[in-house]
Design a protein around this motif. Structure first.
Motif, PDB file in Angstrom:
ATOM      1  N   ALA A  13      -9.752   5.650   7.211  1.00 23.93           N
ATOM      2  CA  ALA A  13      -8.614   5.582   8.141  1.00 23.93           C
ATOM      3  C   ALA A  13      -7.625   4.482   7.804  1.00 23.93           C
ATOM      4  N   THR A  14      -8.006   3.550   6.936  1.00 27.31           N
ATOM      5  CA  THR A  14      -7.062   2.489   6.574  1.00 27.31           C
ATOM      6  C   THR A  14      -6.137   2.916   5.443  1.00 27.31           C
ATOM      7  N   SER A  15      -6.340   4.105   4.898  1.00 30.36           N
ATOM      8  CA  SER A  15      -5.425   4.560   3.847  1.00 30.36           C
ATOM      9  C   SER A  15      -4.040   4.740   4.452  1.00 30.36           C
ATOM     10  N   ALA A  16      -3.022   4.380   3.691  1.00 37.85           N
ATOM     11  CA  ALA A  16      -1.658   4.449   4.227  1.00 37.85           C
ATOM     12  C   ALA A  16      -1.299   5.876   4.621  1.00 37.85           C
ATOM     13  N   ILE A  17      -1.709   6.833   3.801  1.00 37.90           N
ATOM     14  CA  ILE A  17      -1.401   8.227   4.128  1.00 37.90           C
ATOM     15  C   ILE A  17      -2.109   8.618   5.433  1.00 37.90           C
ATOM     16  N   ALA A  18      -3.387   8.257   5.534  1.00 38.62           N
ATOM     17  CA  ALA A  18      -4.150   8.601   6.736  1.00 38.62           C
ATOM     18  C   ALA A  18      -3.589   7.910   7.968  1.00 38.62           C
ATOM     19  N   ALA A  91      -9.980  10.916   3.675  1.00 39.02           N
ATOM     20  CA  ALA A  91      -8.803  10.391   2.972  1.00 39.02           C
ATOM     21  C   ALA A  91      -9.101   9.315   1.951  1.00 39.02           C
ATOM     22  N   HIS A  92     -10.306   8.759   1.925  1.00 38.15           N
ATOM     23  CA  HIS A  92     -10.505   7.582   1.073  1.00 38.15           C
ATOM     24  C   HIS A  92     -10.452   7.933  -0.399  1.00 38.15           C
ATOM     25  N   GLY A  93     -10.154   6.937  -1.183  1.00 35.08           N
ATOM     26  CA  GLY A  93     -10.077   7.130  -2.622  1.00 35.08           C
ATOM     27  C   GLY A  93      -9.492   5.897  -3.245  1.00 35.08           C
ATOM     28  N   SER A  94      -9.574   5.826  -4.556  1.00 38.52           N
ATOM     29  CA  SER A  94      -9.044   4.655  -5.231  1.00 38.52           C
ATOM     30  C   SER A  94      -8.659   5.066  -6.647  1.00 38.52           C
ATOM     31  N   LEU A  95      -7.425   4.721  -7.006  1.00 39.76           N
ATOM     32  CA  LEU A  95      -6.923   5.133  -8.319  1.00 39.76           C
ATOM     33  C   LEU A  95      -7.560   4.226  -9.371  1.00 39.76           C
ATOM     34  N   HIS A 109     -18.968   5.138 -12.974  1.00 37.26           N
ATOM     35  CA  HIS A 109     -19.863   5.749 -11.993  1.00 37.26           C
ATOM     36  C   HIS A 109     -19.320   5.544 -10.588  1.00 37.26           C
ATOM     37  N   GLU A 110     -18.844   4.350 -10.315  1.00 30.23           N
ATOM     38  CA  GLU A 110     -18.341   4.075  -8.977  1.00 30.23           C
ATOM     39  C   GLU A 110     -17.088   4.910  -8.685  1.00 30.23           C
ATOM     40  N   ALA A 111     -16.224   5.028  -9.704  1.00 28.75           N
ATOM     41  CA  ALA A 111     -14.995   5.801  -9.507  1.00 28.75           C
ATOM     42  C   ALA A 111     -15.322   7.259  -9.200  1.00 28.75           C
ATOM     43  N   GLY A 142      -7.399  15.616  -2.002  1.00 31.81           N
ATOM     44  CA  GLY A 142      -7.660  15.612  -3.432  1.00 31.81           C
ATOM     45  C   GLY A 142      -6.472  14.963  -4.108  1.00 31.81           C
ATOM     46  N   SER A 143      -6.012  15.566  -5.188  1.00 30.31           N
ATOM     47  CA  SER A 143      -4.831  15.015  -5.847  1.00 30.31           C
ATOM     48  C   SER A 143      -4.324  16.005  -6.880  1.00 30.31           C
ATOM     49  N   VAL A 144      -3.029  15.906  -7.169  1.00 30.98           N
ATOM     50  CA  VAL A 144      -2.507  16.697  -8.278  1.00 30.98           C
ATOM     51  C   VAL A 144      -3.212  16.302  -9.577  1.00 30.98           C
ATOM     52  N   ILE A 155     -10.844  10.235 -15.402  1.00 31.27           N
ATOM     53  CA  ILE A 155     -12.051   9.983 -14.592  1.00 31.27           C
ATOM     54  C   ILE A 155     -11.715  10.229 -13.114  1.00 31.27           C
ATOM     55  N   TYR A 156     -10.637   9.614 -12.678  1.00 27.81           N
ATOM     56  CA  TYR A 156     -10.143   9.864 -11.323  1.00 27.81           C
ATOM     57  C   TYR A 156      -9.858  11.356 -11.147  1.00 27.81           C
ATOM     58  N   GLY A 157      -9.190  11.939 -12.138  1.00 26.72           N
ATOM     59  CA  GLY A 157      -8.847  13.362 -12.090  1.00 26.72           C
ATOM     60  C   GLY A 157     -10.090  14.242 -12.006  1.00 26.72           C
ATOM     61  N   ALA A 159     -12.972  13.462 -10.689  1.00 31.88           N
ATOM     62  CA  ALA A 159     -13.532  13.362  -9.343  1.00 31.88           C
ATOM     63  C   ALA A 159     -12.710  14.222  -8.373  1.00 31.88           C
ATOM     64  N   LYS A 160     -11.392  14.170  -8.520  1.00 28.48           N
ATOM     65  CA  LYS A 160     -10.534  14.969  -7.643  1.00 28.48           C
ATOM     66  C   LYS A 160     -10.713  16.469  -7.935  1.00 28.48           C
ATOM     67  N   GLY A 161     -10.963  16.790  -9.197  1.00 30.13           N
ATOM     68  CA  GLY A 161     -11.228  18.184  -9.564  1.00 30.13           C
ATOM     69  C   GLY A 161     -12.542  18.666  -8.951  1.00 30.13           C
ATOM     70  N   GLY A 187       1.315  14.406  -4.392  1.00 33.92           N
ATOM     71  CA  GLY A 187       1.895  13.854  -5.612  1.00 33.92           C
ATOM     72  C   GLY A 187       1.991  12.347  -5.429  1.00 33.92           C
ATOM     73  N   PRO A 188       2.548  11.623  -6.406  1.00 35.57           N
ATOM     74  CA  PRO A 188       2.635  10.164  -6.290  1.00 35.57           C
ATOM     75  C   PRO A 188       3.348   9.732  -5.002  1.00 35.57           C
ATOM     76  N   THR A 189       2.662   8.903  -4.233  1.00 34.98           N
ATOM     77  CA  THR A 189       3.131   8.512  -2.905  1.00 34.98           C
ATOM     78  C   THR A 189       3.127   6.993  -2.800  1.00 34.98           C
ATOM     79  N   ASP A 190       4.093   6.471  -2.070  1.00 35.96           N
ATOM     80  CA  ASP A 190       4.237   5.026  -1.937  1.00 35.96           C
ATOM     81  C   ASP A 190       3.183   4.459  -0.982  1.00 35.96           C
ATOM     82  N   MET A 193      -2.165   1.985  -3.048  1.00 33.84           N
ATOM     83  CA  MET A 193      -2.821   2.496  -4.251  1.00 33.84           C
ATOM     84  C   MET A 193      -1.863   2.584  -5.445  1.00 33.84           C
ATOM     85  N   THR A 194      -0.600   2.817  -5.180  1.00 34.36           N
ATOM     86  CA  THR A 194       0.361   3.015  -6.270  1.00 34.36           C
ATOM     87  C   THR A 194       1.315   1.831  -6.428  1.00 34.36           C
ATOM     88  N   ALA A 195       0.932   0.685  -5.851  1.00 33.20           N
ATOM     89  CA  ALA A 195       1.832  -0.481  -5.901  1.00 33.20           C
ATOM     90  C   ALA A 195       2.236  -0.785  -7.348  1.00 33.20           C
TER      91      ALA A 195
HETATM   92  N1  LIG Z   1      -0.867   7.447  -3.201  1.00 35.82           N
HETATM   93  C1  LIG Z   1      -0.833   8.443  -4.069  1.00 35.82           C
HETATM   94  O1  LIG Z   1       0.055   8.516  -4.919  1.00 35.82           O
HETATM   95  C2  LIG Z   1      -1.873   9.527  -4.038  1.00 35.82           C
HETATM   96  C3  LIG Z   1      -1.681  10.665  -4.824  1.00 35.82           C
HETATM   97  C4  LIG Z   1      -2.637  11.670  -4.790  1.00 35.82           C
HETATM   98  C5  LIG Z   1      -3.752  11.515  -3.997  1.00 35.82           C
HETATM   99  N2  LIG Z   1      -3.923  10.374  -3.258  1.00 35.82           N
HETATM  100  C6  LIG Z   1      -5.130  10.281  -2.443  1.00 35.82           C
HETATM  101  O2  LIG Z   1      -4.760  10.021  -1.090  1.00 35.82           O
HETATM  102  C7  LIG Z   1      -5.846   9.376  -0.453  1.00 35.82           C
HETATM  103  C8  LIG Z   1      -5.295   8.231   0.358  1.00 35.82           C
HETATM  104  O3  LIG Z   1      -4.832   7.207  -0.488  1.00 35.82           O
HETATM  105  P1  LIG Z   1      -3.553   6.305  -0.206  1.00 35.82           P
HETATM  106  O4  LIG Z   1      -2.544   6.695  -1.163  1.00 35.82           O
HETATM  107  O5  LIG Z   1      -3.234   6.349   1.238  1.00 35.82           O
HETATM  108  O6  LIG Z   1      -4.061   4.873  -0.670  1.00 35.82           O
HETATM  109  P2  LIG Z   1      -4.502   3.551   0.090  1.00 35.82           P
HETATM  110  O7  LIG Z   1      -3.595   3.245   1.203  1.00 35.82           O
HETATM  111  O8  LIG Z   1      -4.707   2.547  -0.977  1.00 35.82           O
HETATM  112  O9  LIG Z   1      -5.915   3.924   0.742  1.00 35.82           O
HETATM  113  C9  LIG Z   1      -7.097   3.974   0.049  1.00 35.82           C
HETATM  114  C10 LIG Z   1      -8.226   4.178   1.031  1.00 35.82           C
HETATM  115  O10 LIG Z   1      -9.467   4.317   0.368  1.00 35.82           O
HETATM  116  C11 LIG Z   1     -10.378   3.356   0.881  1.00 35.82           C
HETATM  117  N3  LIG Z   1     -11.293   2.871  -0.132  1.00 35.82           N
HETATM  118  C12 LIG Z   1     -10.987   2.416  -1.366  1.00 35.82           C
HETATM  119  N4  LIG Z   1     -12.113   2.037  -1.992  1.00 35.82           N
HETATM  120  C13 LIG Z   1     -13.128   2.263  -1.135  1.00 35.82           C
HETATM  121  C14 LIG Z   1     -14.540   2.082  -1.201  1.00 35.82           C
HETATM  122  N5  LIG Z   1     -15.110   1.580  -2.286  1.00 35.82           N
HETATM  123  N6  LIG Z   1     -15.264   2.418  -0.138  1.00 35.82           N
HETATM  124  C15 LIG Z   1     -14.672   2.913   0.962  1.00 35.82           C
HETATM  125  N7  LIG Z   1     -13.378   3.116   1.090  1.00 35.82           N
HETATM  126  C16 LIG Z   1     -12.610   2.795   0.048  1.00 35.82           C
HETATM  127  C17 LIG Z   1      -9.519   2.221   1.366  1.00 35.82           C
HETATM  128  O11 LIG Z   1     -10.209   1.407   2.275  1.00 35.82           O
HETATM  129  P3  LIG Z   1      -9.807  -0.152   2.450  1.00 35.82           P
HETATM  130  O12 LIG Z   1      -8.559  -0.156   3.267  1.00 35.82           O
HETATM  131  O13 LIG Z   1     -10.944  -0.721   3.186  1.00 35.82           O
HETATM  132  O14 LIG Z   1      -9.581  -0.722   1.103  1.00 35.82           O
HETATM  133  C18 LIG Z   1      -8.391   3.016   1.997  1.00 35.82           C
HETATM  134  O15 LIG Z   1      -8.765   3.518   3.248  1.00 35.82           O
HETATM  135  C19 LIG Z   1      -6.839   8.998  -1.534  1.00 35.82           C
HETATM  136  O16 LIG Z   1      -7.867   9.943  -1.552  1.00 35.82           O
HETATM  137  C20 LIG Z   1      -6.025   9.123  -2.797  1.00 35.82           C
HETATM  138  O17 LIG Z   1      -6.830   9.407  -3.929  1.00 35.82           O
HETATM  139  C21 LIG Z   1      -3.004   9.383  -3.242  1.00 35.82           C
END
Ligand SMILES: NC(=O)c1ccc[n+]([C@@H]2O[C@H](COP(=O)([O-])OP(=O)(O)OC[C@H]3O[C@@H](n4cnc5c(N)ncnc54)[C@H](OP(=O)(O)O)[C@@H]3O)[C@@H](O)[C@H]2O)c1
Ligand SMILES: Cc1cc2nc3c(=O)[nH]c(=O)nc-3n(C[C@H](O)[C@H](O)[C@H](O)COP(=O)(O)OP(=O)(O)OC[C@H]3O[C@@H](n4cnc5c(N)ncnc54)[C@H](O)[C@@H]3O)c2cc1C
Lengths: 251, 432
Positions: A13-18, A91-95, A109-111, A142-144, A155-157, A159-161, A187-190, A193-195
């Protein structure tokens, strides 16, 4: 279920998109929202904001270890014990850094676990209950990047696949039931994660706009959702490029 | 590195942009960085929000509310929250921001750092008058909580402190009660400055919001439209639907003068004819008339534009404004957004705040290089002579001596400056 509020769970829930999805949900209606994060403080800060935006909504916070199957299963059991869930957004994920993943198997492995397996386990845990209730929507981000592997982030791709193939199977399993499964491919979103991409001046969609498309797609129960929509076309081209051309691209 | 410009688009400069999104991590981010500057919505016109070749901390990800008490009207939020989002949250609950500038697309941090003013200055003062608490993060990683009753000197340095005392992470603001989103407004045409000052005096007691547009091109300059408003208990039931238009491209030349003049003349003469200017208006078009035309600043073409905003003391207000309008009319370069307003009789909280008793004039000038700068030098002479000052939020060029003369509390302010923060403006006017 104590009342008739729509019950929504957001994992990551802390993801910016979420977070922007949550803001839109509480703006649309009074809801019962459960936020799942890994860090209590950070997740509480998101919750406090939502409570100000919608004092009538119920906003709960839960924390979990996203990489531990048992913890995931217990967490979901606990959530569902309080009543049926209408929408789950995962929604969670990490590039992940591709170069590091190539050199360090632990990072690799973690990714793969965080971006692929963990979202699948969450979805799987919820979907059993939804199937029994014969209603609900599971949406997974998921992701493009999952559409075609490429050297800069495969590797990220991958996992998303994995999520994409999982969702496909789930949709097959649940066809004809009241449960819907939505795969969201931004697609790429501000966002944070994309800072680093922003730093290079890459064009990025606004998280708020992406969230708006996600809500609409979830409402409509679309099986696959590219956000913004133009990525459907771009990725169709990318997927169909012959290797002889694709392999020459620096992407 | 990313190219960043401010609202005046006088140029764009490479910056290392860093995003702040978790307020608990800001201290760590600042501590591990080279010298930088907070950047909100970049709605300042000149170089106060720029730090070429250096770091900019983009604060718009710090956009969470912490709490709102609907009984007392106290709001606590992060510094990147937009005034627009506050208004939209609180007005339906019976509260409103007492002070907002001519655009609501700015951050709380930017509003504090420039101690912005609005149409209600004669009643409510400036933005800083309504801030109760600021959480300030210094680049050494320490945090300072301050307010009018807690470390008041830090507070006075930070309000209007142009981002140089630290990065504001959260703020507590006292809102005021309001019945709804509607205003009872009146527009009155005036033929010259005497009529303007008359209207301003007459309106101070009974009207909460006053402002005027002055025509700087035709005649001797000095005719205009005086607008005033009060919150209204009643209004039509339907809110206007916000329709946003974006200036789709940067035209090769400035579109401003001819087009806008026609509009102005049309409004002026029609009002003159009917003398009818009273209507119930929604707060958004009344307070923020240009916000629906997103990126209107592109109208000025690739060279960008300057805004010149000064305040001159009340005793000499009439003559000084007349003299400046005279210079501007002669130059033929004045533009559409010429705003004339009297400030209330109060000093501001901030050591470097702009508002002070007197009358303020603000105009846009397309950037015509030397010719524009020469006109500014003539306007500066009038401001200097009358003991007035220029607004830092709008400035990209004022000479250092004019700055020092206009801001007598500068020396006091410098004691609170954070050495890890720097802007193009601070290097130009403070030497570092
Ligand atoms: N931004 C893009 O361009 C883009 C493009 C395609 C897909 N996506 C996908 O969109 C989703 C949301 O990402 P976002 O862009 O909103 O990025 P974001 O704001 O950086 O959010 C990332 C989220 O993943 C969580 N997270 C990261 N590592 C974790 C871990 N080890 N364990 C548990 N939670 C973890 C973060 O939690 P903390 O806040 O605790 O760190 C945060 O909630 C992701 O699945 C991402 O892959 C993003
Ligand atoms: C159409 C229009 C109308 C306007 N009308 C008015 C008006 O009527 N009255 C008025 O007073 N102004 C007016 N302005 C100017 C505008 O209100 C100010 O420039 C305002 O400060 C811009 O806020 P921002 O969020 O864009 O900040 P920026 O322009 O990005 O930054 C402004 C300053 O604030 C600092 N800052 C930003 N965030 C923080 C933070 N978190 N901590 C510390 N420092 C910070 C920056 O370092 C910089 O010094 C107008 C501007 C426009 C474009």
């Amino acid at each position: 279920m104590p009342d008739n509020k729509e019950r929504i769970v957001i994992v990551g829930a802390t993801s910016a998109i979420a977070e922007h999805c949550a803001r839109l949900w509480v703006k649309e209606a009074v809801v019962d929202l459960t936020l799942v994060g890994r860090d209590l403080g950070r997740t509480e800060r998101v919750a406090a904001d939502l409570r100000v935006r919608s004092p009538q909504s119920v906003i709960r916070v839960l924390v979990a270890d996203f990489l531990a199957p048992l913890a995931i299963s217990q967490l979901v059991d606990g959530i569902v014990a309080e009543g049926p869930v209408h929408i789950v957004l995962i929604a969670h994920g990490s590039l992940s850094d591709q170069v590091i993943c190539q050199q360090d198997l632990i990072a690799c492995h973690e990714a793969l676990t965080l971006n692929g397996i963990s979202p699948v386990l969450f979805a799987e845990a919820f979907v059993g209950y939804m199937q029994k209730a014969n209603c609900g929507t599971v949406a997974v981000i998921g992701s493009v990047a999952g559409d075609r592997g490429r050297k800069s982030n495969y590797i990220y791709g991958a996992a998303k696949g994995l999520i994409a193939r999982y969702v496909q199977g789930l949709q097959h399993r649940l066809a004809g039931t009241g449960v819907k499964v939505v795969l969201i491919k931004p697609g790429p979103t501000d966002t944070p994660m994309t800072a680093h991409l922003k730093q290079q001046g890459a064009p990025l969609a606004r998280a708020e706009d992406v969230a708006r498309c996600i809500l609409k797609g979830i409402r409509q129960g679309k099986p696959v959702l590219y956000v913004p929509g133009k990525w459907a076309v771009i990725m169709m081209i990318v997927r169909h490029l012959p290797n002889i051309i694709f392999n020459k691209l620096e992407i | 590195m990313v190219a960043v410009s401010s609202w005046g688009r006088l140029g764009s400069w490479e910056h290392e942009v860093r995003t702040l999104s978790d307020r608990e991590q800001v201290a760590g981010q600042l501590k591990n960085s080279r010298s930088g500057l907070a950047y909100g919505m970049g709605r300042s016109y000149g170089d106060v929000c720029l730090n070429p070749k250096g770091v900019l901390w983009n604060t718009t990800g710090l956009d969470r509310f912490l709490s709102f008490d609907k009984n007392t009207g106290r709001l606590v939020c992060e510094a990147g929250v937009l005034l627009r989002d506050i208004q939209r949250l609180v007005i339906p609950l019976g509260w409103i921001m007492p002070v907002t500038p001519g655009t609501q697309l700015i951050t709380v941090g930017g509003a504090i750092a420039n101690d912005v003013h609005g149409k209600s200055h004669h009643v409510f003062g400036s933005f800083g008058d309504h801030v109760q608490r600021i959480k300030l993060i210094r680049t050494d990683g320490t945090t300072i909580d301050c307010g009018p009753d807690l470390l008041p000197a830090w507070f006075a340095a930070t309000v209007g402190g142009i981002g140089l005392t630290g990065v504001i992470s959260t703020a507590e603001i006292q809102l005021r009660r309001v019945a709804g989103p509607w205003l009872d407004t009146e527009t009155v045409p005036y033929a010259n400055l005497d009529e303007f000052f008359h209207l301003a005096d007459d309106s101070e007691a009974d009207w909460e919001h006053t402002v005027s547009w002055v025509d700087c091109i035709s005649g001797g300059g000095g005719r205009g439209l005086f607008m005033r408003g009060n919150p209204s208990e009643v209004g039509p039931r339907l809110e206007p639907k916000g329709r946003e238009l974006t200036m789709p491209f940067v035209p090769p030349v400035s579109l401003v003068n001819r087009l806008s003049l026609c509009l102005f003349n049309l409004a002026y003469f029609n009002l003159k004819k009917w003398q009818a200017g009273r209507s119930i208006v929604h707060y958004e078009p009344f307070f923020y008339p240009l916000d629906n035309l997103l990126e209107w600043n592109r109208m000025y073409g690739p060279k960008g534009f300057f805004q010149y905003q000064c305040v001159v003391p009340p005793e000499v207000g009439r003559e000084a404004i007349q003299a400046m309008l005279g210079e501007i009319v002669r130059s033929g370069d004045g533009s559409f957004l010429a705003v004339l307003k009297t400030f209330g009789n109060r000093e501001s909280v901030g050591m470097l705040s702009f508002p002070r008793p007197g009358v303020t004039l603000a105009l846009d000038f397309p950037n015509k290089g030397d010719r524009t700068l020469k006109l500014f030098a003539r306007l500066d002479a009038i401001v200097r002579e009358t003991g007035g000052r220029l607004y830092l939020a709008k400035d990209a060029r004022m000479p250092r001596d004019l700055f020092e003369a206009g801001y007598p509390r500068l020396a006091e302010f410098l004691q609170y400056r954070d050495p890890g923060l720097s802007s193009a403006l601070s290097r130009r006017l403070l030497g570092s």
